[in-house]
Scaffold this active site. Structure first.
Site, PDB file in Angstrom:
ATOM      1  N   HIS A 185       0.867  -1.184   0.000  1.00 26.29           N
ATOM      2  CA  HIS A 185       0.000   0.000   0.000  1.00 26.29           C
ATOM      3  C   HIS A 185       0.902   1.232   0.000  1.00 26.29           C
ATOM      4  CE1 HIS A 185      -3.707   2.210   1.837  1.00 26.29           C
ATOM      5  NE2 HIS A 185      -2.972   3.025   1.085  1.00 26.29           N
ATOM      6  N   GLU A 197     -11.105   3.951   5.819  1.00 26.65           N
ATOM      7  CA  GLU A 197      -9.973   4.798   6.255  1.00 26.65           C
ATOM      8  C   GLU A 197     -10.538   5.936   7.123  1.00 26.65           C
ATOM      9  OE1 GLU A 197      -7.984   6.952   3.116  1.00 26.65           O
ATOM     10  OE2 GLU A 197      -6.302   7.541   4.401  1.00 26.65           O
ATOM     11  N   HIS A 254       1.552   4.844  -2.641  1.00 23.59           N
ATOM     12  CA  HIS A 254       1.142   5.598  -3.833  1.00 23.59           C
ATOM     13  C   HIS A 254       2.357   6.197  -4.522  1.00 23.59           C
ATOM     14  CE1 HIS A 254      -3.170   5.553  -2.669  1.00 23.59           C
ATOM     15  NE2 HIS A 254      -2.632   5.397  -1.466  1.00 23.59           N
ATOM     16  N   HIS A 274      -9.407   1.281  -1.263  1.00 27.00           N
ATOM     17  CA  HIS A 274      -9.282   2.023  -0.009  1.00 27.00           C
ATOM     18  C   HIS A 274     -10.675   2.036   0.627  1.00 27.00           C
ATOM     19  CE1 HIS A 274      -5.442   3.351  -1.468  1.00 27.00           C
ATOM     20  NE2 HIS A 274      -5.274   4.251  -0.516  1.00 27.00           N
ATOM     21  N   ASP A 297       2.043   4.129   2.810  1.00 22.85           N
ATOM     22  CA  ASP A 297       1.033   4.936   2.112  1.00 22.85           C
ATOM     23  C   ASP A 297       1.676   5.974   1.178  1.00 22.85           C
ATOM     24  OD1 ASP A 297      -1.565   5.395   1.410  1.00 22.85           O
ATOM     25  OD2 ASP A 297      -2.122   6.530   3.205  1.00 22.85           O
ATOM     26  N   ASP A 298       2.220   7.056   1.736  1.00 18.97           N
ATOM     27  CA  ASP A 298       2.770   8.146   0.921  1.00 18.97           C
ATOM     28  C   ASP A 298       4.108   8.590   1.507  1.00 18.97           C
ATOM     29  OD1 ASP A 298       0.474   8.892  -1.006  1.00 18.97           O
ATOM     30  OD2 ASP A 298      -0.527   8.740   0.935  1.00 18.97           O
TER      31      ASP A 298
HETATM   32  N1  ADE Z   1      -4.211   8.817  -2.099  1.00 12.88           N
HETATM   33  C1  ADE Z   1      -2.981   8.857  -1.600  1.00 12.88           C
HETATM   34  N2  ADE Z   1      -3.006   8.576  -0.287  1.00 12.88           N
HETATM   35  C2  ADE Z   1      -4.297   8.346   0.029  1.00 12.88           C
HETATM   36  C3  ADE Z   1      -4.960   8.005   1.226  1.00 12.88           C
HETATM   37  N3  ADE Z   1      -4.304   7.846   2.379  1.00 12.88           N
HETATM   38  N4  ADE Z   1      -6.285   7.855   1.193  1.00 12.88           N
HETATM   39  C4  ADE Z   1      -6.957   8.013   0.059  1.00 12.88           C
HETATM   40  N5  ADE Z   1      -6.384   8.331  -1.107  1.00 12.88           N
HETATM   41  C5  ADE Z   1      -5.052   8.496  -1.121  1.00 12.88           C
HETATM   42 ZN    ZN Z   2      -3.467   4.894   0.335  1.00  9.20          ZN
END
Ligand code: ADE
Ligand code: ZN
Length: 348
Positions: free
Chosen positions: A18, A200, A20, A197, A279-280
């Site tokens: 997971h 969340e 991006h 997703h 995640d990011d």
């Molecule tokens: N796009 C990138 N990170 C995200 C996240 N945590 N939730 C939803 N969309 C995303």
């Molecule tokens: Zn995500």
């Protein structure tokens, strides 16, 4: 019971499912690309942009960042660099999302986006000690027709070893998740794996819809899963993987004050196949090497438990079976080599 140091946990071989692509981009690269493409950023240093207190704010910043991505070569570069950074964090295998919805709104065609990502992926496979595959995430607020279009596009890529699945991201609130069932049906017909997703910053019911109505085989985040006991029992029984991102839920969705209060520990204790993910990492300036010791400390996990989380990532992945077997064997060798180096007993 054996506990590992921070440095040891950072070096464990890991799987990440997971993450991006756009959110992995280095701030310095965004600055370069914005300059090259004549895109004006609202700040001199893109790192200054990386401040957010909820998911909507985060996604607004994500959109600003994505404006800097224009050519196929921009995408090639960020793909390669994301995998270079992942390899440095000990990630040996990654399934990475890309989200065309963020840049097609600025006139960048999905075919150009994919051409660049494909090139970056192939280059990384040659050079780096990480294996990676991509998942196309459609943008939920862009609606069901966009989702079908993205499923058709992903299905048209002949190399199913590079583009393996379809997912969905962006906001949950105010979105009818069941409306995406036809897009997932198209994806399934093309042999794409399916994830979403869900749960969340939205309710557990979105997780149920993802599984029951959309045929998802994996859930991204699933933060609210434990709210629904029957659903949790089914997720455990079917070993549906949940790609959890504890620190992201603290700093992006802001749904929990700190990692120690995250339900990840309770999910694992309930038998959920819950894994760790960043995640990011670019936008959070926090990668999977940071996440492992953070989680170990928050939940008091032993080294065995952390190694098991890593191995569970292999099970949760969509790698071919022979590759999974090879990964299990090489992880076991690396686990023992690290134990030896840190003066700890070998695994039982
Ligand atoms: N796009 C990138 N990170 C995200 C996240 N945590 N939730 C939803 N969309 C995303
Ligand atoms: Zn995500």
């Amino acid at each position: 019971m054996v506990f590992a140091t921070d440095g040891h946990l950072r070096r464990l071989p890991k799987v990440e499912l997971h993450c991006h692509l756009e959110g992995s981009t280095r701030a310095t690269t965004i600055r370069d690309l914005a300059l090259k493409n004549g895109v004006e950023l609202p700040v001199d240093d893109p790192e200054e942009l990386y401040q957010f207190t909820n998911l909507n704010q985060f996604l607004d910043i994500y959109t600003i960042i994505c404006r800097s991505l224009v050519s196929a070569d921009d995408y090639r570069r960020i793909t390669y660099e994301a995998l270079e950074d992942a390899a440095a964090a000990g990630v040996r295998y990654r399934e990475m999302f890309f989200s065309p919805g963020f840049t097609i709104q600025f006139g960048v065609p999905v075919s150009r986006i994919w051409e660049g990502i494909r090139a970056g992926l192939l280059e990384a496979r040659q050079d780096l000690s990480i294996q990676a595959r991509m998942i196309l995430d459609f943008d939920k607020p862009s609606g069901p027709a966009h989702a079908v279009e993205m499923a058709e596009f992903a299905g048209s890529e002949p190399d199913r070893d590079l583009l393996i699945g379809m997912g969905a991201d962006s906001v949950e609130r105010g979105i009818d998740h069941a409306a995406f069932a036809p897009a997932y049906e198209v994806a399934g017909r093309y042999g794409l794996r399916r994830t979403m997703h869900a749960g969340e910053d939205g309710p557990a019911d979105n997780i149920r819809i993802a599984i029951d109505d959309c045929g998802c085989e994996r859930i991204d985040h699933g933060f609210r899963l434990l709210d629904d006991r029957d659903l949790t029992a089914r997720v455990v029984e079917r070993r549906i993987p949940v790609t959890v991102c504890p620190t992201s839920n603290v700093v992006i969705a802001n749904v929990v004050p700190d990692v120690a209060n995250h339900p990840f520990g309770a999910m694992r204790a309930a038998g959920v196949l819950a894994g760790l993910n960043s995640d990011d990492p670019g936008m959070m300036r926090f990668d999977l090497a940071d996440e492992y010791p953070t989680v170990a400390e928050a939940f008091g996990y032993t080294l065995e438990q952390m190694e098991q989380i890593s191995l569970d990532g292999i099970e949760s992945s969509w790698a071919p079976d022979d590759e999974k077997q090879a990964m299990r064997a090489s992880f076991a060798v690396e686990f023992d080599a690290l134990r030896t180096e840190y003066g700890l007993p070998l695994r039982a």
